[in-house]
Structures are given as C-alpha cells and as structure tokens.
Design an enzyme around this catalytic site. Structure first.
Site, mmCIF file in Angstrom:
data_model
loop_
_atom_site.group_PDB
_atom_site.id
_atom_site.type_symbol
_atom_site.label_atom_id
_atom_site.label_comp_id
_atom_site.label_asym_id
_atom_site.label_seq_id
_atom_site.Cartn_x
_atom_site.Cartn_y
_atom_site.Cartn_z
ATOM 1 N N SER A 13 0.841 -1.191 0.000
ATOM 2 C CA SER A 13 0.000 0.000 0.000
ATOM 3 C C SER A 13 0.879 1.244 0.000
ATOM 4 O O SER A 13 2.113 1.160 0.073
ATOM 5 C CB SER A 13 -0.930 0.000 1.213
ATOM 6 N N LYS A 17 -1.150 5.898 -5.466
ATOM 7 C CA LYS A 17 -2.146 5.794 -6.548
ATOM 8 C C LYS A 17 -2.924 7.093 -6.700
ATOM 9 O O LYS A 17 -3.234 7.515 -7.822
ATOM 10 C CB LYS A 17 -3.127 4.644 -6.269
ATOM 11 N N GLY A 18 -3.260 7.733 -5.577
ATOM 12 C CA GLY A 18 -4.015 8.979 -5.645
ATOM 13 C C GLY A 18 -3.241 10.070 -6.349
ATOM 14 O O GLY A 18 -3.782 10.811 -7.174
ATOM 15 N N GLU A 139 -9.991 5.350 -9.036
ATOM 16 C CA GLU A 139 -8.936 4.761 -8.213
ATOM 17 C C GLU A 139 -9.552 3.814 -7.198
ATOM 18 O O GLU A 139 -10.474 4.191 -6.470
ATOM 19 C CB GLU A 139 -8.145 5.855 -7.494
ATOM 20 N N LYS A 186 14.295 -5.742 -8.375
ATOM 21 C CA LYS A 186 13.616 -7.024 -8.446
ATOM 22 C C LYS A 186 12.239 -6.857 -9.086
ATOM 23 O O LYS A 186 11.401 -6.095 -8.597
ATOM 24 C CB LYS A 186 13.477 -7.641 -7.052
ATOM 25 N N CYS A 382 -10.574 26.944 12.333
ATOM 26 C CA CYS A 382 -11.620 26.152 12.985
ATOM 27 C C CYS A 382 -11.396 26.157 14.505
ATOM 28 O O CYS A 382 -11.621 27.165 15.158
ATOM 29 C CB CYS A 382 -11.669 24.740 12.415
ATOM 30 N N HIS A 516 -12.403 26.015 6.757
ATOM 31 C CA HIS A 516 -11.141 25.371 6.401
ATOM 32 C C HIS A 516 -10.681 25.848 5.022
ATOM 33 O O HIS A 516 -10.932 25.192 4.008
ATOM 34 C CB HIS A 516 -11.300 23.848 6.400
ATOM 35 N N GLU A 518 -7.846 25.769 3.690
ATOM 36 C CA GLU A 518 -6.846 24.900 3.062
ATOM 37 C C GLU A 518 -7.460 23.945 2.044
ATOM 38 O O GLU A 518 -6.779 23.464 1.127
ATOM 39 C CB GLU A 518 -6.076 24.109 4.128
#
Length: 544
Positions: A13, A17-18, A139, A186, A382, A516, A518
């Site tokens: 993992s 992928k994202g 995804e 490998k 926040c 928020h 961001e």
C-alpha cells in the site's frame, strides 16, 4: 462518450495511486480534455468522518458537504475540478444503501447477493454523471488481493466487458524494490501482482512502476514480457523531489501518451504544461524562506494535516518563498511552560489548525497568547479560531472561559450548535445524536466587514464561500466583550448569527477563521489567506 481509466495497486500500500491519478488527470486536462476522478474505498465505514486522523489521515470535505478520502484533495489540487459527494464511495455506503432497499422490499423477494447487487451498485457509481466528460479516472483503494476489494475488482471486470472495446483502460501501480545487498532491482513482486490481477479477470494495459533507482531497459523488457504489456507501456516512476514535479515527470516518461495510445487516440493535441512549469519554477527557485510552526494534536502523522501542509506550500509559491514547517505537539506546552518560548520564538508565523477534543487545547491557547503578545503572525483555523476567542476572553477577565466541547463550563465562549441555515433551509441536530455526517459540513457563505483586513485579503470582497467541518461555534453572546479587547469579528454568516472570522487590527497579522480555507487552495491558485499569511511571515523574518 466518456472513457474510463481504472487504477489499481499491488505489492504494497501507500504507493501513491491517488497522486498518480491526479497527475494523469492533470496531463489529460493539459491536452484539453474534461476529466473527473473518483475514489472507491473498500472499508466498511460509510465515510471517513468518524475515523481517527491517525487511522486515515485528514477528512477532505467537498462543497456539497461530503466527508471523503484525502486523495480527493490531490484530485482537486491538481485539476482544479471541485470534487463532489458522488466522487467517493465506500463498501459501507454500498452495503448500507442495499440493506435499506432490502428492508423496504425493493428487491421484491429476491436473494440479495454480492453479484449482482453489490457489483451493480459499484458500476452505477462509476458510470454516473459522466455525460459531459472525456475521461473518468477511478482509483480503487487498497492492494490487489485484499478480501474487501474483491467486489470492486469484479465490478471493474464486468465494466470492461460491458463497455466498448476502446472505452476502458487498466493502469496498475506496482513496486519494483531495490535490494541493496544484491545491487539489483527485483521485478518478481510486480509479476506476482499482475498475475493476481489477471486471476481476477483484469489485464492491465499500462504498468506504473514505483522505484528508487532508474529502470534499466533489460528489466523493462522483462516486466513487459512476463506481464503481457508493451514495453513502452511500462512506465518507471522514480521518487520525485516534490509532488508538484510528478505530472512533468510522468509526461517525460510517456504516461499520458501511452494511455491515449491504448485508447486508440493518436491525434491528441499537445499538452499545455505552462502552469506546471510555473509551479515547479516557483517551488525550486524560491527567493526567501520562512519557518511556520503548526501547533496541533495530530502532528505525529503529517497526513492528518495534508491539505494544510499543501496550502502552506501554495502560500510560499505565491510569494516565491520556501516554507519550512515545524510540527509542534500542543501538549508539550501543557507539560513545561518553558517550552513555549523555546519552541515559538524562532518562528516567523504560528498556525493553530482544526481538531477535536480537549487534549492539547491549553497548549494551543498558550500559542495564541504568545503570538498576540509578541506580535508574531497568527493564523487560527476552525478550533484554532475558537482557541483565539477563548484566549481573548480570558485576557478580558473571563478566567473560566472554555468550550462546552471540553465539558461543562460557567463561561461557554464556544458551544455546540444545534441549528443553522443552509441553502437547503434550516438544519437541526441533536447534541447527543450520531457523530457521522452531523456537523456543519460543506460550503457556506460569509459576509465580510467593509474595510476589514480579511476583506482586503480577499481582494475587497464582501461575500465569500468557504468549506466547513465543525460541531461547535463561538458564542455570539461574547462578541461585544471580545471586541472591546481588540478582537474584531470581521466575518459573519449572512444572517448575522454565526461568527466566521476574527482579526486583530492592532497586530501585524492575526486572523482566525471558523472554516477550512486549506481545502480550496491549489498550487496554481493559492488561497489568499495562506498567501497573505506567508507574506506576513516573510515580513516577520526580515525583522529578526
């Protein structure tokens, strides 16, 4: 007709992928195509809203109020396409919806099974709202072979059979490890992962191979031969110095070209990568440097503040400034007062982010007090804004000022909200109700005071729209007392009931916001609050 790109991962993992999906979408978008990215999460939570940040990282909130996976933040930051509730689905949501329909009798007595009912639900999600799109990137969370992801893999297999031959594509992200003792890359883990994927009926068209060392041509041909893909469709993905250099890196390796070729598209327009050229130029060629301290409670896992971290970087891009972030555990200030000055004096800016619960709250309040008393640029988000209001109340003589989130208090400067107005009308919640999905979530307007600092930051705007995720609000009964102490409420909800922004006009840069910001910042479009905060920190750095 929308084309579908299914992105799976194997071997281990956290291969990115994202980020890969976001970068590929950005490259396709740079060629003029309309794209959207979706995330399939196999876990049984309905959404990540009740999950610990240490378990899952941040919860990314969309304009329409969905609590989603943090990968959707990557999607938005790289493409500028606003994510929606329909862009993230979990096994929990699928099973919840199916069981609700079964209880109503919607299946007319049929036996409800994984195939076809669960897989049909997944397929319906993948195909929804795609009429005006050129590419939909899907995804799938986890790694190939996980038990919980099997229904999603089966749904992909079915879709690849049901849609047109050149309408779907499989991209598999794997790891090609380097064994230092042998001095070799490998390929066997990638071979096994592709074999596992093939056993589920899915043949990958493109392999994206994560690695720490360059991929020799011999190994590339070996992977292609054993994994039954074209050699040019084996794309090496070396570790990048910045996530914002990944789209350019993948383009140089031919990822977007191979994807288009696999779809039979040979006349695609060349990509316009000028904005990514500008982003990377600003990132790698800064003209200044600042140190920002983030005083929080989840600092042991940076992904808990993923969007915040990136927004600070974006603020640096806007100012051609390198932003060095110091992650500071708020609890250390509660254990040792001497640490406050030791940790905060070297900083050019102090940011107190959002969070939940009492742990670390007194340390955050101490950080606000230090920023106020020492004229250090301060940004509260926040819970950070709420701590700024409690600090102001205590300095105004309300010695027991606190939040009802932390328990009963005689002076509830911050309290739970049980009703508010939204675009859909009056929203009501019970204080002891469910936790999941019950907060004030999504985009809400705020009215800004004329001639205020924040109005200037927003370019003179009088109304803004920002995303929220909170259950508690500053108690408006304390506004008059706090404003007498110099904390001005310069942003309110349109009905004038809910405080949205506070600022101190007598301070170089002191802003607290209930929302928020961001979540809406992008590398090519930095949020004005972060751009302004970093600019103030840069000015502070020149004073010391």
């Amino acid at each position: 007709m929308a084309r579908y790109i299914f992105i799976t991962g194997g071997v281990v993992s956290s291969l990115g992928k994202g980020l890969m999906a976001a970068s590929l979408a950005a490259l396709l978008q740079a060629r003029g195509y309309k794209v959207r990215i979706r995330k399939f999460d196999p876990y049984l939570n309905v959404d990540p809203g009740t999950m610990s940040p240490y378990q899952h990282g941040e919860v990314y909130v969309t304009d329409d109020g969905a609590e989603t996976d943090l990968d959707l933040g990557h999607y938005e930051r790289f493409t500028g396409v606003s994510a929606r509730q329909s862009d993230n689905i979990t096994s929990g949501r699928v099973y919840r919806d199916i069981i609700q329909r079964e209880r109503r009798g919607d299946y007319l007595g049929a036996t409800v099974q994984v195939i076809p009912h669960v897989t049909d639900e997944i397929k319906k999600f993948a195909l929804s709202d795609a009429d005006d799109l050129d590419f939909v990137l899907c995804e799938i969370g986890g790694t190939v072979g996980d038990i919980e992801s099997l229904p999603f893999m089966e749904a992909i297999r079915q879709l690849r059979n049901e849609l047109e031959p050149l309408q779907t594509l499989s991209v598999h992200v794997t790891l090609v490890p380097y064994i230092a003792a042998a001095g070799e890359l490998k390929t066997k883990p990638t071979q096994h992962s592709v074999r596992e994927l093939a056993s589920l009926g899915i043949k990958p068209d493109v392999l994206l191979c994560r690695m720490e060392h360059p991929l020799p041509e011999g190994e590339r041909r070996k992977i292609a031969q054993f994994c039954n893909v074209r050699a040019e469709a084996v794309i090496p993905a070396l570790d990048a110095p910045s996530i914002y250099s990944v789209p350019m890196q993948y383009h140089r390796e031919g990822l977007d070209e191979q994807v288009l070729k696999s779809f039979g598209i040979h006349d695609a327009p060349p990509p316009d990568l000028s904005r990514w050229d500008d982003v990377t130029d600003r990132y790698f060629n800064p003209e200044g440097e600042v140190t920002i301290g983030v005083v929080g409670k989840y600092v042991g896992l940076p992904d808990a503040y993923k969007s915040l971290n990136e927004a600070l970087v974006h603020g640096g891009l806007a100012n051609r400034t390198k932003v060095k972030i110091e992650w500071i555990d708020a609890e250390i200030f509660e254990q040792d007062d001497s640490e406050i000055a030791a940790q905060l004096e070297p900083l050019h800016g102090i940011l107190v982010p959002g969070g939940f619960g009492e742990r670390g709250s007194e340390g955050k309040i101490a950080s606000v007090r230090f920023a106020r008393e020492h004229s250090v640029p301060f940004f509260g988000i926040c819970l950070g804004m709420q701590m700024a209001c409690i600090e102001a109340a205590r300095s105004a003589g309300f010695e027991k000022a606190s939040s009802t989130e932390f328990g009963e208090t005689e002076q509830p400067v911050v309290g739970i909200i049980t009703e508010w107005m939204s675009q859909e009308g009056l929203q009501q919640r019970e204080s002891g109700g469910d936790l999941g999905g019950t907060m004030r979530l999504g985009a809400y307007d705020a009215s800004l005071a004329a001639n205020s600092h924040v109005s200037a930051i927003y370019g003179g705007a009088t109304t803004i729209s920002e995303r929220h995720r909170h259950r508690y609000e500053v108690n408006s009964a304390y506004i008059d007392a706090l404003e007498k102490q110099g904390l001005i409420f310069s942003g309110m909800s349109p009905d004038g009931l809910l405080p949205e922004i506070v600022e101190r006009p007598d301070h170089p840069w002191f802003v607290g916001v209930q929302f928020h910001p961001e979540l809406k910042s992008k590398p090519f479009d930095p949020h004005p609050l972060f751009a302004g905060f970093v600019a103030a920190a840069l000015a502070q750095s020149r004073l010391v």
